[in-house]
Design a protein around this motif. Structure first.
Motif, PDB file in Angstrom:
ATOM      1  N   SER A 106      45.331  19.517   9.746  1.00  0.00           N
ATOM      2  CA  SER A 106      45.635  20.661   8.906  1.00  0.00           C
ATOM      3  C   SER A 106      44.395  20.968   8.068  1.00  0.00           C
ATOM      4  CB  SER A 106      46.819  20.348   7.995  1.00  0.00           C
ATOM      5  OG  SER A 106      47.025  21.423   7.097  1.00  0.00           O
ATOM      6  N   VAL A 107      43.857  22.153   8.225  1.00  0.00           N
ATOM      7  CA  VAL A 107      42.667  22.551   7.481  1.00  0.00           C
ATOM      8  C   VAL A 107      43.091  23.501   6.383  1.00  0.00           C
ATOM      9  CG1 VAL A 107      40.423  23.676   7.610  1.00  0.00           C
ATOM     10  CG2 VAL A 107      41.228  22.285   9.526  1.00  0.00           C
ATOM     11  N   GLU A 108      42.796  23.135   5.141  1.00  0.00           N
ATOM     12  CA  GLU A 108      43.184  23.969   4.012  1.00  0.00           C
ATOM     13  C   GLU A 108      42.095  24.943   3.608  1.00  0.00           C
ATOM     14  OE1 GLU A 108      44.735  21.783   0.743  1.00  0.00           O
ATOM     15  OE2 GLU A 108      45.883  20.452   2.045  1.00  0.00           O
ATOM     16  N   MET A 109      40.831  24.548   3.765  1.00  0.00           N
ATOM     17  CA  MET A 109      39.747  25.420   3.325  1.00  0.00           C
ATOM     18  C   MET A 109      38.465  25.060   4.068  1.00  0.00           C
ATOM     19  SD  MET A 109      38.040  25.974  -0.456  1.00  0.00           S
ATOM     20  CE  MET A 109      39.606  26.334  -1.218  1.00  0.00           C
ATOM     21  N   VAL A 110      37.726  26.078   4.471  1.00  0.00           N
ATOM     22  CA  VAL A 110      36.418  25.897   5.074  1.00  0.00           C
ATOM     23  C   VAL A 110      35.472  26.828   4.351  1.00  0.00           C
ATOM     24  CG1 VAL A 110      35.039  26.130   7.170  1.00  0.00           C
ATOM     25  CG2 VAL A 110      37.410  25.342   7.320  1.00  0.00           C
ATOM     26  N   GLN A 111      34.312  26.315   3.953  1.00  0.00           N
ATOM     27  CA  GLN A 111      33.350  27.131   3.228  1.00  0.00           C
ATOM     28  C   GLN A 111      31.978  27.005   3.871  1.00  0.00           C
ATOM     29  OE1 GLN A 111      33.341  26.376  -0.964  1.00  0.00           O
ATOM     30  NE2 GLN A 111      35.539  26.490  -1.134  1.00  0.00           N
ATOM     31  N   THR A 112      31.146  27.974   3.618  1.00  0.00           N
ATOM     32  CA  THR A 112      29.771  27.915   4.074  1.00  0.00           C
ATOM     33  C   THR A 112      28.862  27.762   2.868  1.00  0.00           C
ATOM     34  OG1 THR A 112      29.503  30.309   3.972  1.00  0.00           O
ATOM     35  CG2 THR A 112      30.261  29.377   6.075  1.00  0.00           C
ATOM     36  N   SER A 113      27.612  27.541   3.122  1.00  0.00           N
ATOM     37  CA  SER A 113      26.650  27.335   2.053  1.00  0.00           C
ATOM     38  C   SER A 113      25.409  28.159   2.330  1.00  0.00           C
ATOM     39  CB  SER A 113      26.277  25.856   1.988  1.00  0.00           C
ATOM     40  OG  SER A 113      25.203  25.658   1.099  1.00  0.00           O
ATOM     41  N   CYS A 114      24.673  28.455   1.266  1.00  0.00           N
ATOM     42  CA  CYS A 114      23.420  29.175   1.405  1.00  0.00           C
ATOM     43  C   CYS A 114      22.370  28.310   2.085  1.00  0.00           C
ATOM     44  CB  CYS A 114      22.907  29.610   0.037  1.00  0.00           C
ATOM     45  SG  CYS A 114      22.584  28.198  -1.054  1.00  0.00           S
ATOM     46  N   GLY A 115      22.537  27.006   2.062  1.00  0.00           N
ATOM     47  CA  GLY A 115      21.596  26.093   2.689  1.00  0.00           C
ATOM     48  C   GLY A 115      20.446  25.672   1.802  1.00  0.00           C
ATOM     49  N   TYR A 116      20.428  26.127   0.558  1.00  0.00           N
ATOM     50  CA  TYR A 116      19.307  25.794  -0.329  1.00  0.00           C
ATOM     51  C   TYR A 116      19.120  24.296  -0.522  1.00  0.00           C
ATOM     52  CZ  TYR A 116      18.564  30.632  -1.876  1.00  0.00           C
ATOM     53  OH  TYR A 116      18.257  31.958  -1.952  1.00  0.00           O
ATOM     54  N   ALA A 117      20.182  23.521  -0.482  1.00  0.00           N
ATOM     55  CA  ALA A 117      20.062  22.094  -0.735  1.00  0.00           C
ATOM     56  C   ALA A 117      20.216  21.251   0.530  1.00  0.00           C
ATOM     57  CB  ALA A 117      21.090  21.663  -1.775  1.00  0.00           C
ATOM     58  N   VAL A 118      20.210  21.885   1.692  1.00  0.00           N
ATOM     59  CA  VAL A 118      20.332  21.169   2.951  1.00  0.00           C
ATOM     60  C   VAL A 118      19.021  20.443   3.243  1.00  0.00           C
ATOM     61  CG1 VAL A 118      20.702  21.435   5.436  1.00  0.00           C
ATOM     62  CG2 VAL A 118      21.996  22.848   3.825  1.00  0.00           C
ATOM     63  N   PRO A 119      19.091  19.154   3.593  1.00  0.00           N
ATOM     64  CA  PRO A 119      17.851  18.414   3.836  1.00  0.00           C
ATOM     65  C   PRO A 119      17.133  18.891   5.099  1.00  0.00           C
ATOM     66  CG  PRO A 119      19.759  17.050   4.313  1.00  0.00           C
ATOM     67  CD  PRO A 119      20.275  18.333   3.743  1.00  0.00           C
ATOM     68  N   PHE A 120      15.832  18.651   5.151  1.00  0.00           N
ATOM     69  CA  PHE A 120      15.053  18.948   6.342  1.00  0.00           C
ATOM     70  C   PHE A 120      15.526  18.049   7.484  1.00  0.00           C
ATOM     71  CE2 PHE A 120      12.116  20.048   2.866  1.00  0.00           C
ATOM     72  CZ  PHE A 120      11.795  21.342   3.231  1.00  0.00           C
ATOM     73  N   LEU A 121      15.327  18.492   8.750  1.00  0.00           N
ATOM     74  CA  LEU A 121      15.733  17.697   9.897  1.00  0.00           C
ATOM     75  C   LEU A 121      15.017  16.347   9.884  1.00  0.00           C
ATOM     76  CD1 LEU A 121      17.405  17.523  12.456  1.00  0.00           C
ATOM     77  CD2 LEU A 121      15.530  18.595  13.685  1.00  0.00           C
ATOM     78  N   ASP A 122      13.707  16.364   9.776  1.00  0.00           N
ATOM     79  CA  ASP A 122      12.939  15.137   9.586  1.00  0.00           C
ATOM     80  C   ASP A 122      12.693  15.019   8.097  1.00  0.00           C
ATOM     81  OD1 ASP A 122      12.719  14.605  12.327  1.00  0.00           O
ATOM     82  OD2 ASP A 122      10.937  15.854  12.504  1.00  0.00           O
ATOM     83  N   TYR A 123      13.148  13.925   7.503  1.00  0.00           N
ATOM     84  CA  TYR A 123      13.059  13.820   6.057  1.00  0.00           C
ATOM     85  C   TYR A 123      11.610  13.955   5.607  1.00  0.00           C
ATOM     86  CZ  TYR A 123      13.800  12.469   1.287  1.00  0.00           C
ATOM     87  OH  TYR A 123      13.843  12.476  -0.079  1.00  0.00           O
ATOM     88  N   ALA A 124      11.351  15.034   4.887  1.00  0.00           N
ATOM     89  CA  ALA A 124      10.009  15.303   4.371  1.00  0.00           C
ATOM     90  C   ALA A 124      10.049  15.420   2.856  1.00  0.00           C
ATOM     91  CB  ALA A 124       9.468  16.596   4.986  1.00  0.00           C
ATOM     92  N   GLY A 125      11.218  15.191   2.279  1.00  0.00           N
ATOM     93  CA  GLY A 125      11.376  15.297   0.839  1.00  0.00           C
ATOM     94  C   GLY A 125      12.585  16.137   0.498  1.00  0.00           C
ATOM     95  N   GLU A 126      12.887  16.161  -0.770  1.00  0.00           N
ATOM     96  CA  GLU A 126      14.017  16.949  -1.246  1.00  0.00           C
ATOM     97  C   GLU A 126      13.634  18.423  -1.285  1.00  0.00           C
ATOM     98  OE1 GLU A 126      17.069  15.727  -2.024  1.00  0.00           O
ATOM     99  OE2 GLU A 126      16.356  13.742  -1.425  1.00  0.00           O
ATOM    100  N   ARG A 127      14.589  19.287  -0.953  1.00  0.00           N
ATOM    101  CA  ARG A 127      14.363  20.724  -1.108  1.00  0.00           C
ATOM    102  C   ARG A 127      14.531  21.071  -2.581  1.00  0.00           C
ATOM    103  NH1 ARG A 127      14.853  24.088   3.692  1.00  0.00           N
ATOM    104  NH2 ARG A 127      15.368  22.783   5.470  1.00  0.00           N
ATOM    105  N   ASP A 128      13.690  21.945  -3.082  1.00  0.00           N
ATOM    106  CA  ASP A 128      13.765  22.302  -4.496  1.00  0.00           C
ATOM    107  C   ASP A 128      14.235  23.726  -4.734  1.00  0.00           C
ATOM    108  OD1 ASP A 128      11.531  23.723  -3.653  1.00  0.00           O
ATOM    109  OD2 ASP A 128      10.265  23.077  -5.307  1.00  0.00           O
ATOM    110  N   THR A 129      14.587  24.436  -3.678  1.00  0.00           N
ATOM    111  CA  THR A 129      14.963  25.843  -3.805  1.00  0.00           C
ATOM    112  C   THR A 129      16.166  26.032  -4.725  1.00  0.00           C
ATOM    113  OG1 THR A 129      14.158  26.199  -1.563  1.00  0.00           O
ATOM    114  CG2 THR A 129      15.496  27.948  -2.525  1.00  0.00           C
TER     115      THR A 129
END
Length: 65
Positions: free
Chosen positions: A2-25
């Motif tokens: 049972s799915v009550e809620m699904v949301q999307t994100s702007c992606g500003y805080a999504v990590p890089f595929l290969d860890y290169a550091g934290e995103r600061d956007t």
């Protein structure tokens, strides 16, 4: 399932595929707003989901409010 809620994100805080550091956007965009400004931004733009349902962005579970 049972799915009550699904949301999307702007992606500003999504990590890089290969860890290169934290995103600061996300920090760079929201820091100038301050805590009150960020809450105002959320209240103006994020109170409902893309399909019009309550987002509970402030942790509210009462849909009547």
């Amino acid at each position: 399932m049972s799915v009550e809620m699904v949301q999307t994100s702007c992606g500003y805080a999504v990590p890089f595929l290969d860890y290169a550091g934290e995103r600061d956007t996300l920090d760079r965009v929201t820091e100038p707003l301050g805590q009150d400004g960020l809450h105002t931004f959320w209240a103006e733009r994020n109170m409902t989901t893309i399909d019009g349902q309550p987002s509970n962005i402030f942790g509210d579970t009462d849909d009547a409010g």
